[in-house]
Scaffold this active site. Structure first.
Site, mmCIF file in Angstrom:
data_model
loop_
_atom_site.group_PDB
_atom_site.id
_atom_site.type_symbol
_atom_site.label_atom_id
_atom_site.label_comp_id
_atom_site.label_asym_id
_atom_site.label_seq_id
_atom_site.Cartn_x
_atom_site.Cartn_y
_atom_site.Cartn_z
ATOM 1 N N TYR A 33 -4.640 -3.021 0.444
ATOM 2 C CA TYR A 33 -6.391 -3.440 0.619
ATOM 3 C C TYR A 33 -6.508 -5.401 0.435
ATOM 4 O O TYR A 33 -5.111 -5.448 0.012
ATOM 5 C CB TYR A 33 -7.014 -2.470 -0.561
ATOM 6 N N ARG A 52 -1.349 -12.479 2.428
ATOM 7 C CA ARG A 52 -1.155 -11.291 1.415
ATOM 8 C C ARG A 52 -1.189 -10.513 2.204
ATOM 9 O O ARG A 52 -0.505 -9.139 2.022
ATOM 10 C CB ARG A 52 -1.631 -11.704 0.446
ATOM 11 N N ARG A 100 0.213 17.391 5.516
ATOM 12 C CA ARG A 100 0.526 16.848 4.416
ATOM 13 C C ARG A 100 2.407 16.655 4.044
ATOM 14 O O ARG A 100 2.825 17.557 4.399
ATOM 15 C CB ARG A 100 0.243 17.088 3.159
ATOM 16 N N HIS A 102 5.460 14.026 3.038
ATOM 17 C CA HIS A 102 5.673 12.603 2.109
ATOM 18 C C HIS A 102 6.230 11.939 3.168
ATOM 19 O O HIS A 102 5.821 10.000 3.239
ATOM 20 C CB HIS A 102 6.786 12.759 1.548
ATOM 21 N N LYS A 147 -0.359 -5.132 -2.315
ATOM 22 C CA LYS A 147 -1.930 -4.772 -3.074
ATOM 23 C C LYS A 147 -2.166 -3.757 -2.241
ATOM 24 O O LYS A 147 -2.532 -3.712 -1.185
ATOM 25 C CB LYS A 147 -2.475 -6.389 -2.632
ATOM 26 N N GLU A 179 1.006 -8.849 -15.533
ATOM 27 C CA GLU A 179 -0.373 -9.472 -15.876
ATOM 28 C C GLU A 179 -1.943 -8.459 -16.460
ATOM 29 O O GLU A 179 -0.912 -7.773 -17.377
ATOM 30 C CB GLU A 179 -0.407 -9.357 -14.336
ATOM 31 N N LEU A 203 1.356 -9.269 -9.038
ATOM 32 C CA LEU A 203 0.523 -9.286 -7.707
ATOM 33 C C LEU A 203 0.372 -10.815 -7.508
ATOM 34 O O LEU A 203 -0.035 -11.581 -8.654
ATOM 35 C CB LEU A 203 -0.435 -8.826 -7.746
#
Ligand code: PDD
Length: 286
Positions: A33, A52, A100, A102, A147, A179, A203
């Protein structure tokens, strides 16, 4: 105007947006995101946010569904269709809907979502008096430069801060500053600004880059390198930065005052530079 979102090629009211429960974003947090601040209807540092975003896609081996030009068109459209001069644009891409498992599915369409929220920058009170933070051990994974929507670690840490009546958590890993749960952290000692490097443990903040650029341009001493926990605990000033917080001073850490307990002179200068820079950029974009 109601909240208009973008979902898989269409614009629609937020209340009508639906995704299947087998979306890997829902099942695994398998997505990336971006959050882009918008001032006076102009996105701030959009090319940097999109760069990014591209790196985040690459890091999780997800094909970026759009070119930067297409993303820019989508962002402009969301801004135009939503209320508010200052907005916060949220973009998310997940690996899509699949049974589902992985391992990655083959031939699955990504889910692409975008929304706008009103941008609420810090209140005058927070700028003038600073905010409280607590410290915590950084127990997140080792790809904090991505992110990713897998944010459970960040949520647990942020909630620990909220439980303590604090705005943010300042984290350490192996004795060094990393951070915050949703911001980068700077410290000031002897009038020098110190920031941890942009490695896999943090980040790479767009606001972080702006702050460092401003420090360099205005000749404020600034050093990028590992910052020890001791240096943070003895700092004259601590700041947190993000697209929504901009630059904020932390004036208490674990309940103890930072410096004299008031936002320091280097913070006040940087805050002023940041506001001036924003205004200049927006005048140029208008
Ligand atoms: N968070 N570090 C983390 C863990 C973050 O989540 C963020 C931003 C930052 C600052 O990055 P930037 O300056 O590019 O906003 C640092 C966004 C705002 C969020 O998740 O809502």
């Amino acid at each position: 105007m109601s909240d208009i979102v973008y979902l898989n090629g269409e614009y629609m009211p937020l209340s009508e947006a639906r995704i299947p429960v087998l979306d890997r974003g829902f099942i695994f947090g398998d997505g990336v995101y971006e959050v882009i601040p918008v001032y006076s209807r102009n996105p701030f540092r959009l090319p940097e946010h999109l760069a990014r975003f591209r790196r985040s896609h690459d890091a999780i081996r997800l094909a970026n569904p759009f070119s930067d030009e297409e993303w820019t068109g989508l962002v402009d459209e969301l801004i135009a269709r939503n209320a508010g001069e200052d907005q916060s644009i949220y973009l998310q891409v997940t690996r899509g809907v699949a049974k589902r498992d992985h391992a990655f599915p083959s031939n699955t369409q990504p889910t692409v979502f975008g929304m706008s929220n009103l941008l609420t920058t810090p209140a005058k009170e927070a700028i003038e008096n600073g905010v409280a933070a607590i410290t915590a051990n950084d127990f997140r994974w080792l790809k904090c430069d991505v992110k990713s929507t897998s944010l459970l670690g960040n949520c647990l840490l942020r909630q620990a801060a909220a439980d303590a009546g604090a705005l943010e958590v300042v984290m350490f890993r192996d004795g060094h500053l990393t951070e915050g749960s949703s911001s980068n952290v700077f410290v000031v000692a002897d009038d020098t600004i110190f920031a941890p490097p942009k490695d896999n443990l943090v980040l790479p903040g767009i606001t972080y880059d702006v702050v460092i650029e401003l420090a360099q341009r205005h000749r404020l001493p600034c050093r990028i390198g590992p910052v020890s926990e001791e240096a943070v605990r003895n700092a004259d000033e601590i700041w947190v930065t993000s697209s929504t917080k901009e630059v904020l001073a932390v004036t208490t850490l674990d309940g103890r005052p930072v410096g004299n307990g008031k936002p320091g002179p280097v913070f006040r200068r940087m805050h002023q530079l940041y506001q001036e820079f924003k205004r200049t950029v927006m005048r140029q974009a208008a």
